[in-house]
Write an enzyme that holds these catalytic residues in place. Structure first.
Site, mmCIF file in Angstrom:
data_model
loop_
_atom_site.group_PDB
_atom_site.id
_atom_site.type_symbol
_atom_site.label_atom_id
_atom_site.label_comp_id
_atom_site.label_asym_id
_atom_site.label_seq_id
_atom_site.Cartn_x
_atom_site.Cartn_y
_atom_site.Cartn_z
ATOM 1 C CD1 TRP A 53 -2.184 2.160 0.415
ATOM 2 C CD2 TRP A 53 -2.319 1.616 2.606
ATOM 3 N NE1 TRP A 53 -4.017 2.290 0.948
ATOM 4 C CE2 TRP A 53 -3.734 2.550 2.415
ATOM 5 C CE3 TRP A 53 -2.542 0.519 4.200
ATOM 6 C CZ2 TRP A 53 -4.296 3.012 3.456
ATOM 7 C CZ3 TRP A 53 -3.345 1.547 4.785
ATOM 8 C CH2 TRP A 53 -4.407 2.737 4.537
ATOM 9 C CG HIS A 107 10.151 -6.361 4.158
ATOM 10 N ND1 HIS A 107 10.109 -5.296 4.017
ATOM 11 C CD2 HIS A 107 9.738 -7.701 3.412
ATOM 12 C CE1 HIS A 107 8.590 -6.230 3.583
ATOM 13 N NE2 HIS A 107 8.959 -6.657 2.697
ATOM 14 C CE LYS A 267 -10.234 -12.156 5.329
ATOM 15 N NZ LYS A 267 -11.628 -12.621 5.471
HETATM 16 P P1 A3P Z 1 -3.642 -8.597 5.033
HETATM 17 O O1 A3P Z 1 -3.070 -9.719 5.448
HETATM 18 O O2 A3P Z 1 -4.569 -8.318 6.924
HETATM 19 O O3 A3P Z 1 -5.325 -8.084 4.137
HETATM 20 P P2 A3P Z 1 2.538 -6.093 3.092
HETATM 21 O O4 A3P Z 1 2.267 -5.614 1.723
HETATM 22 O O5 A3P Z 1 3.721 -5.212 3.481
HETATM 23 O O6 A3P Z 1 3.011 -7.642 2.987
HETATM 24 O O7 A3P Z 1 1.265 -5.730 3.958
HETATM 25 C C1 A3P Z 1 0.272 -6.756 3.345
HETATM 26 C C2 A3P Z 1 -0.908 -6.341 3.864
HETATM 27 O O8 A3P Z 1 -1.504 -5.371 3.253
HETATM 28 C C3 A3P Z 1 -2.430 -7.291 3.933
HETATM 29 O O9 A3P Z 1 -3.111 -7.269 4.898
HETATM 30 C C4 A3P Z 1 -2.665 -6.384 2.644
HETATM 31 O O10 A3P Z 1 -4.074 -7.463 2.446
HETATM 32 C C5 A3P Z 1 -2.864 -5.402 2.856
HETATM 33 N N1 A3P Z 1 -2.738 -4.036 2.431
HETATM 34 C C6 A3P Z 1 -2.051 -4.696 0.951
HETATM 35 N N2 A3P Z 1 -3.058 -3.551 -0.083
HETATM 36 C C7 A3P Z 1 -3.213 -2.761 0.042
HETATM 37 C C8 A3P Z 1 -3.928 -1.300 0.892
HETATM 38 N N3 A3P Z 1 -3.964 -0.801 -0.710
HETATM 39 N N4 A3P Z 1 -4.491 -1.229 1.302
HETATM 40 C C9 A3P Z 1 -4.130 -1.087 2.520
HETATM 41 N N5 A3P Z 1 -4.352 -2.552 3.280
HETATM 42 C C10 A3P Z 1 -3.535 -2.880 2.149
#
Ligand code: A3P
Length: 303
Positions: A53, A107, A267
């Site tokens: 995000w 990371h 989610k």
């Molecule tokens: P969940 O697994 O709880 O849904 P990262 O990108 O650091 O791996 O984090 C992934 C998390 O951010 C996941 O959470 C994902 O669904 C959520 N995510 C991805 N895109 C997003 C967005 N545009 N807005 C909010 N959450 C998002």
């Protein structure tokens, strides 16, 4: 070396953190190969804390004058293909960087960042997430990858135990967060520290903050014509997760670490942990979080 989250992938301990060997190899190589530039903006996080995000938001902010609503690369590429990942894309001599694009992501824990990051004076944006949601998200991410690779998955209980011991990719999560938190208190002009929950609750405010920090603030005219809201909407979970590329595309296709883009989206909520953790598990994670963060001034338990 310790047992990882599935039968195949052990984790390795390096400078206080646990890593998958492929990423550790990239991290060690990036120490020599990666040369940060003063104009770089490094997006840092632990996995499953909102990296996808934040990459999308930062990319949309930086490129907003180059594309209109229908031509943004975010509509045809997963955000991970728009922002290079230091330990995979900029290690081992492969430094194919677009000189026009200041955004990079990693990371790597603060204490292990390549020297050139601090020496260059480049800016860092860090995003963290409450431990309970980060853990549940990590568990489901790993589970979907294991299914993709035909590996026998570990149970939630087994993986929970490992997470509590700090044994997860780039873990312990608390130490990772604390490293960037303390650094952000020392150099607020260089490190912007964000929480997934706060960005989720008030995305527009953080888009403006991010734009200012990155050095491309919204003009009054842009604000009046809804430029902030457009970016919030384009990068929303609902929009990104429903794009064809993110439903059917693949990241790093034809490589051993290929991932279906849809795995990056699950989610996208605050508090999903309530549907997956027992009250005892939640209380244990809260206890560890409180002990680890102590009197640092950072609260990661709220949600
Ligand atoms: P969940 O697994 O709880 O849904 P990262 O990108 O650091 O791996 O984090 C992934 C998390 O951010 C996941 O959470 C994902 O669904 C959520 N995510 C991805 N895109 C997003 C967005 N545009 N807005 C909010 N959450 C998002």
């Amino acid at each position: 070396r310790t047992k990882g989250w599935n039968a195949e992938d052990d984790l390795y301990h390096y400078q206080g953190f646990w890593f998958h060997p492929t990423f550790l190899d990239g991290i060690m190589s990036a120490q020599d190969y990666f040369k940060a530039q003063p104009s770089d903006i490094l997006i840092c996080s632990t996995p499953r804390s909102g990296t996808t995000w934040l990459k999308a938001l930062a990319f949309a902010i930086v490129t907003r004058n180059s594309f209109d609503d229908s031509t943004s690369p975010l509509l045809s590429k997963v955000p991970h293909d728009c922002v290079p990942f230091v330990e995979m894309d900029l290690s081992h001599g492969s430094s194919a960087r677009d000189p026009e694009m200041p955004l990079l992501a990693t990371h790597i824990p603060f204490s292990s960042l390549p020297k050139s990051v601090l020496e260059s004076g480049c800016r860092i944006v860090y995003i963290c997430r409450n431990s309970k949601d980060a853990f549940v998200s990590m568990f489901h991410f790993a589970r979907r990858l294991e299914i993709q690779r035909n590996l026998e998955p570990l149970s939630l209980e087994e993986v929970f135990e490992l997470f509590c011991e700090g044994k997860c990719h780039y873990g312990p999560q608390w130490d990772h967060v604390l490293g960037y938190w303390r650094a952000s208190l020392e150099r607020p002009e260089k490190i912007l520290f964000l929480k997934y929950e706060e960005v989720k609750e008030d995305t527009g405010v953080y888009v403006k903050k991010l734009a200012e920090f990155i050095g491309c603030p919204f003009s009054p005219e842009e604000e009046e014509t809804g430029a902030v809201e457009k970016i919030v909407k384009m990068c929303s979970f609902e929009n990104l997760s429903n794009l064809e590329v993110n439903k059917t595309g693949k990241h790093r296709e034809d490589t051993p670490v290929s991932i279906q883009n849809k795995v990056f989206f699950w989610k996208g909520k605050i508090g999903e942990w309530e549907n997956h953790l027992t009250p005892e598990m939640a209380a244990r994670l809260d206890r560890i979080t409180e002990q680890k963060l102590g009197n640092s001034g950072l609260n990661l338990v709220r949600h």
